[in-house]
Write a protein that holds these residues in place. Structure first.
Motif, short mmCIF file in Angstrom:
data_model
loop_
_atom_site.label_atom_id
_atom_site.label_comp_id
_atom_site.label_asym_id
_atom_site.label_seq_id
_atom_site.Cartn_x
_atom_site.Cartn_y
_atom_site.Cartn_z
N VAL A 162 -3.83 16.31 1.58
CA VAL A 162 -3.32 15.28 0.70
C VAL A 162 -4.56 14.86 -0.04
O VAL A 162 -5.70 14.61 0.40
CB VAL A 162 -2.93 14.19 1.65
N LEU A 163 -4.20 14.75 -1.42
CA LEU A 163 -5.31 14.27 -2.16
C LEU A 163 -4.83 12.88 -2.99
O LEU A 163 -3.66 12.71 -2.94
CB LEU A 163 -5.47 15.40 -3.60
N VAL B 212 -2.40 17.69 8.93
CA VAL B 212 -2.21 17.09 7.60
C VAL B 212 -3.42 16.51 7.39
O VAL B 212 -4.20 15.85 8.25
CB VAL B 212 -1.41 16.09 7.81
N VAL B 213 -4.22 16.99 6.30
CA VAL B 213 -5.73 16.72 6.06
C VAL B 213 -5.82 15.84 4.80
O VAL B 213 -5.73 16.45 3.72
CB VAL B 213 -6.63 18.02 6.07
N VAL B 214 -6.03 14.46 4.86
CA VAL B 214 -6.59 13.92 3.83
C VAL B 214 -7.82 14.14 3.28
O VAL B 214 -8.85 14.01 4.22
CB VAL B 214 -6.55 12.41 4.23
N THR B 215 -8.16 14.58 2.15
CA THR B 215 -9.55 15.07 2.06
C THR B 215 -9.80 15.23 0.41
O THR B 215 -8.86 15.28 -0.42
CB THR B 215 -9.53 16.71 2.37
N HIS B 216 -11.05 15.40 0.08
CA HIS B 216 -11.57 15.62 -1.49
C HIS B 216 -12.09 16.77 -1.53
O HIS B 216 -12.69 17.22 -2.64
CB HIS B 216 -12.42 14.50 -1.88
N GLU B 217 -11.92 17.87 -0.30
CA GLU B 217 -12.56 19.14 -0.43
C GLU B 217 -11.49 20.15 -1.20
O GLU B 217 -10.72 20.70 -0.57
CB GLU B 217 -12.65 19.48 1.03
N VAL B 218 -11.41 20.28 -2.47
CA VAL B 218 -10.66 20.95 -3.25
C VAL B 218 -10.55 22.33 -2.73
O VAL B 218 -9.45 22.97 -2.76
CB VAL B 218 -10.91 20.62 -4.62
N VAL C 1 0.86 -1.16 -0.12
CA VAL C 1 -0.05 -0.07 0.11
C VAL C 1 1.14 1.24 0.06
O VAL C 1 0.52 2.22 -0.73
CB VAL C 1 -0.78 0.16 1.17
N LEU C 2 1.91 1.31 0.73
CA LEU C 2 2.88 2.33 0.68
C LEU C 2 4.27 1.71 0.33
O LEU C 2 4.70 0.70 0.92
CB LEU C 2 2.95 3.12 2.08
N LYS C 3 4.76 2.31 -0.90
CA LYS C 3 6.25 1.76 -1.20
C LYS C 3 7.24 2.46 -1.02
O LYS C 3 8.41 2.46 -1.86
CB LYS C 3 5.70 1.87 -2.70
N GLY C 4 7.46 3.19 -0.21
CA GLY C 4 8.48 4.13 0.21
C GLY C 4 8.12 5.93 0.18
O GLY C 4 8.51 6.48 -0.71
N GLY D 170 -3.00 4.87 -0.55
CA GLY D 170 -2.42 4.84 0.59
C GLY D 170 -2.31 6.25 1.64
O GLY D 170 -1.43 6.27 2.62
N LYS D 171 -3.13 7.10 1.11
CA LYS D 171 -3.25 8.29 2.10
C LYS D 171 -3.61 8.07 3.62
O LYS D 171 -2.94 8.66 4.44
CB LYS D 171 -4.28 9.00 1.59
N SER D 172 -4.66 7.21 3.57
CA SER D 172 -5.07 6.88 5.06
C SER D 172 -3.99 6.15 5.83
O SER D 172 -3.93 6.23 7.05
CB SER D 172 -6.53 6.30 5.08
#
Length: 258
Positions: A40-41, A208-214, A24-27, A47-49
């Motif tokens: 973070v979009l 740090v905000v993972v979001t779809h709120e552009v 899921v995360l590769k480095g 891999g964001k979450s």
């Protein structure tokens, strides 16, 4: 905005995580300065979450290092080797990195006040009277002073998420992580949560905000990151990211979310 010569408050190096045979995360390399807001979009499953959960010490990375204020966290050195911390020590480090989840994660049997207090009394060992005072102040800060004694089932989704933000804030975290905090909300409730987050950004909270709120990312973020396939493929200021993205994958993603 913080001085760029400062050490980042939070930094990860070569973060890797797989679930079974699925990497899921590769480095991933990531850092944030004190007072910055990073949005973070990226598509679901990129891999964001997972990155947030590893930074919050809710899961263990397969490889890589996490530093908070230049000190490596989640591990202790024993005879030249790094080993995972005890659960008790881990809980104390987690308290410095607040996490607000998509699904609120409130205790249904506790009212709003006691949901906000619980971390202070169990992890910080704050005296109950002091914890109660702080919890009332924090509920007022997120606009819920009059809902302290309401249970989660009596609150709207937006109110529950604001209680969850208050619960994270009372621990006085050094960094606050948000994992798609508005995606489980009805559209008319999104604004009240984003308003609280914007006020925190103005006050200098490192987020740090993972979001779809552009639009939120455009207004509030210091930098915007694009995740794809377990990597950060693009990172730039909002004007550059949205106005002139460099990566074809970013352009394609933005054409769908706009």
């Amino acid at each position: 905005m913080s001085d760029s010569t400062e050490q980042p408050i939070l930094r990860v190096k070569n973060l890797q995580k797989s679930y079974g045979h699925n990497p899921v995360l590769k480095g991933v390399d990531f850092e944030i300065q004190r007072g910055q807001v990073k949005a973070v979009l990226g598509p679901s499953g990129s891999g964001k979450s997972t990155m947030l959960r590893l930074m919050a010490l809710l899961e263990t990375a397969d490889d890589g290092e996490i530093y908070l204020e230049s000190k490596r966290i989640g591990v202790a050195e024993r005879k030249g080797h790094f080993v995972p911390l005890s659960e008790r020590a881990m809980a104390h480090q987690r308290a410095d990195i607040g996490m607000v989840f998509q699904k609120f994660n409130l205790f249904p049997h506790l009212n709003a006040l006691h949901n906000v207090m619980v971390g202070m009394t169990t992890v910080r060992k704050t005296h109950k009277k002091e914890a109660e005072k702080t919890a009332h102040e924090m509920l007022a800060r997120v606009g819920l002073a009059n809902r302290a004694h309401a249970f989660p089932s009596e609150l709207s989704g937006g109110q529950q998420q604001r209680v969850a933000i208050a619960r994270a804030l009372v621990m006085n975290p050094k960094v606050l992580l948000f994992d798609e905090p508005t995606s489980a909300l009805d559209p008319e409730l999104v604004g009240e949560v984003l308003e609280v987050m914007e006020s925190l950004a103005r006050e200098g909270m490192t987020m740090v905000v993972v979001t779809h709120e552009v639009k939120f990312a455009q207004r509030v973020a210091s930098e915007v990151l694009m995740f794809d396939g377990g990597y950060i493929i693009e990172q730039s200021a909002p004007e550059q990211f949205f106005g002139n993205p460099q990566h074809e994958r970013t352009r394609k993603f933005l054409s769908h979310v706009h």
